[in-house]
Enzyme design. Structure first.
Site, PDB file in Angstrom:
ATOM      1  N   THR A  21       0.813  -1.222   0.000  1.00  0.00           N
ATOM      2  CA  THR A  21       0.000   0.000   0.000  1.00  0.00           C
ATOM      3  C   THR A  21       0.844   1.268   0.000  1.00  0.00           C
ATOM      4  O   THR A  21       0.442   2.291  -0.564  1.00  0.00           O
ATOM      5  CB  THR A  21      -0.913  -0.032   1.255  1.00  0.00           C
ATOM      6  OG1 THR A  21      -1.798  -1.137   1.104  1.00  0.00           O
ATOM      7  CG2 THR A  21      -1.705   1.231   1.434  1.00  0.00           C
ATOM      8  N   SER A  97      -0.324  -9.874  -0.843  1.00  0.00           N
ATOM      9  CA  SER A  97      -1.081 -11.121  -0.883  1.00  0.00           C
ATOM     10  C   SER A  97      -0.595 -12.011  -2.035  1.00  0.00           C
ATOM     11  O   SER A  97      -0.905 -13.198  -2.071  1.00  0.00           O
ATOM     12  CB  SER A  97      -2.582 -10.851  -0.979  1.00  0.00           C
ATOM     13  OG  SER A  97      -2.823  -9.865  -1.928  1.00  0.00           O
ATOM     14  N   THR A 127       1.418  -4.980   4.042  1.00  0.00           N
ATOM     15  CA  THR A 127       1.246  -5.435   5.426  1.00  0.00           C
ATOM     16  C   THR A 127       0.591  -6.813   5.531  1.00  0.00           C
ATOM     17  O   THR A 127       0.762  -7.499   6.537  1.00  0.00           O
ATOM     18  CB  THR A 127       0.384  -4.426   6.219  1.00  0.00           C
ATOM     19  OG1 THR A 127      -0.871  -4.292   5.565  1.00  0.00           O
ATOM     20  CG2 THR A 127       1.075  -3.086   6.326  1.00  0.00           C
ATOM     21  N   ASP A 128      -0.177  -7.218   4.499  1.00  0.00           N
ATOM     22  CA  ASP A 128      -0.969  -8.444   4.636  1.00  0.00           C
ATOM     23  C   ASP A 128      -0.120  -9.670   4.964  1.00  0.00           C
ATOM     24  O   ASP A 128      -0.518 -10.501   5.776  1.00  0.00           O
ATOM     25  CB  ASP A 128      -1.801  -8.708   3.373  1.00  0.00           C
ATOM     26  CG  ASP A 128      -2.955  -7.725   3.249  1.00  0.00           C
ATOM     27  OD1 ASP A 128      -3.284  -7.068   4.267  1.00  0.00           O
ATOM     28  OD2 ASP A 128      -3.520  -7.600   2.144  1.00  0.00           O
TER      29      ASP A 128
END
Ligand code: ASN
Length: 469
Positions: A21, A97, A127-128
């Site tokens: 992000t 992801s 961050t995922d």
């Protein structure tokens, strides 16, 4: 005081930008990564790039990438520091992801290739799956002697209000001012050990937690480093793997477990109840035992974020006696990546992998107080390190052979003191130890003349203290 290039010291940091992000801009279909946006935007922000410092900087670096330089900060002891850094951006930038095992290997390889040219590494990542990557890297980067920090953001840098500036600047400052030779994760003003964290929130800026281990650094008005918990190591190797996780739930059938443990599976992380408990059903325990007997490594970790697997309950003991190994207080991310790492080492036997699962290798698990640790099986496989002084001076990963008496003294005084530098000479205890022919601390610190302890050890003819793997 006029700014001169010689009055300040600088550390060189490589930023590996994998995506996430932090790089995104708002498009018609929501947030999408924008190539080179991050680098261009850092170049225009004074706190990330100071053109005056750039003009004063003497280009002695071996780094070939275009670089930026931060303004000066005043470090403890009144020494002025600035961080020079280059950004190596992936094409395409990935949403985390989509991160795969090959990407972990790519990051590890890029660090390995640039290891000698930079003092520290920052990895920008979504961050995922960030905690999987920081766990995996903690095992891949064996004998790490430099700081590696994984970070990212919940809100992109392109937004007026964001956490990207704090996270990136915080990671850069820590990487540029301290030698914390671990794979760490920095988020929301906190530096964590990378294999101790899980993502706990998809909307909070405080997105990560380390339930069973304290932070390594808290960044507030002061930067407080918890030196007693910082590890010291020094080399890099690769891995490959096969693994899976199975979460127990009331009513799970033995058929489900058997299907999961089918012959091609080499290892499984079993998420058990509470302190490592499972239903006392003979069909279930039988399916697990059958797989363990076949050579599948089954690691039990708790479904609870806080706490550890133990043999306190009969329900837990029956699993352990079926051959399941305790994963202690490891996070699921860490247990999976550690198992992958161990299974990828062809030199390790089944029982050595089992023994190493429960042995702390990178500070990833807390050793139960009553348990006498098994001797690390990999120690037996290691060849005797050869002495090779020229390799050490060329910047290969190296360590100084500890003098047992010296080491004991260093352990007694703790990491903070070992890493302290004497203000006038900028020499660490290790610089002094190398000058005097004995050793025992960080190997990459440089003194005011820009020399590492290994340089002095070599110059003084103390070859017996230098080991290169
Ligand atoms: N989906 C994003 C990623 O993991 C989430 C983020 O970075 N905040 O790449």
């Amino acid at each position: 005081m006029p700014k001169t290039a010689s009055a300040v010291s600088s550390m060189e940091v490589l930023i590996l930008n994998t995506g996430g992000t932090i790089n995104m801009i708002l498009g018609q279909r929501g947030y999408v990564p924008e190539p080179y946006f991050l680098t261009e935007s850092l170049r225009t922000q004074n706190r990330f790039h100071d053109p005056l410092e750039e003009s004063l900087f003497s280009h002695s670096s071996s780094a070939q990438l275009p670089s930026m330089i931060t303004p000066r900060s005043t470090a403890p002891g009144g020494i002025q520091k600035r961080v020079r850094y280059a950004v190596l951006e992936w094409d395409p930038l990935l949403d985390s992801s989509n991160i795969e095992i090959t990407d972990w290997i790519r990051i590890a390889t890029e660090i390995e290739l640039n290891y000698a040219a930079f003092d520290a590494f920052v990895i920008l990542h979504g961050t995922d799956t960030m905690s999987y990557t920081s766990s995996a890297l903690s095992f891949l980067l064996e004998d790490l002697g430099k700081t590696v920090i994984v970070t990212g953001a919940q809100i992109p840098l392109s937004q007026l209000r964001n956490d990207a500036v704090d996270n990136l600047l915080g990671a850069l400052v820590l990487a540029g001012h301290y030698i914390i030779p671990e794979c760490c994760l920095f988020f929301n003003h906190t530096l964590y050990r990378g294999n101790r964290v899980s993502k706990i929130s998809s909307y909070d800026l405080n997105a990560f937690a380390s339930p069973n281990f304290p932070p390594l650094v808290n960044v507030g008005i002061d930067i407080v480093v918890n030196w007693n918990d910082v590890m010291r190591q020094t080399s890099l190797r690769r891995f490959r793997s096969h693994k899976a996780t199975l979460r127990l739930f009331p009513g799970i059938t033995a058929a489900t477990v058997r299907a999961f443990l089918a012959p091609e599976t080499q290892g499984v992380v079993l998420e058990t109840y509470g302190a490592g408990n499972a239903p006392q059903r003979s069909d279930l325990v039988g399916a697990l035992k059958e797989a363990c007997d076949r050579g599948v490594v089954i690691v039990s970790i708790s479904q609870c974020a806080k706490g550890s697997v133990s043999d306190a309950y009969e329900t837990g003991r029956s699993l352990l006696s079926a051959g399941v190994v305790s994963g202690g207080d490891m996070t699921p991310e860490c247990a999976l990546t550690k198992l992958s790492y161990l299974l990828s080492k062809p030199e390790l036997s089944f029982s050595e992998v089992r023994a190493l699962v429960g042995t702390p290798l990178r500070g990833e698990l807390t050793r139960p107080v009553s348990v006498i640790p098994p001797r690390s099986a990999s120690q037996g496989h290691r060849q005797q390190p050869r002495e090779h002084l020229r390799g050490a001076l060329a910047g290969s990963p190296a360590l100084l052979r500890p003098d047992p008496r010296q080491t004991r003294r260093n352990i007694a005084i703790g990491g903070g003191l070992v890493n302290c530098v004497e203000p006038a000479s900028r020499r660490s205890p290790l610089h002094s130890a190398a000058l005097n022919g004995s050793a025992g601390a960080l190997v990459h610190l440089r003194d005011s003349l820009g020399h590492t302890p290994l340089y002095y050890a070599a110059r003084q003819g103390h070859e017996q203290v230098v080991e290169v793997w």
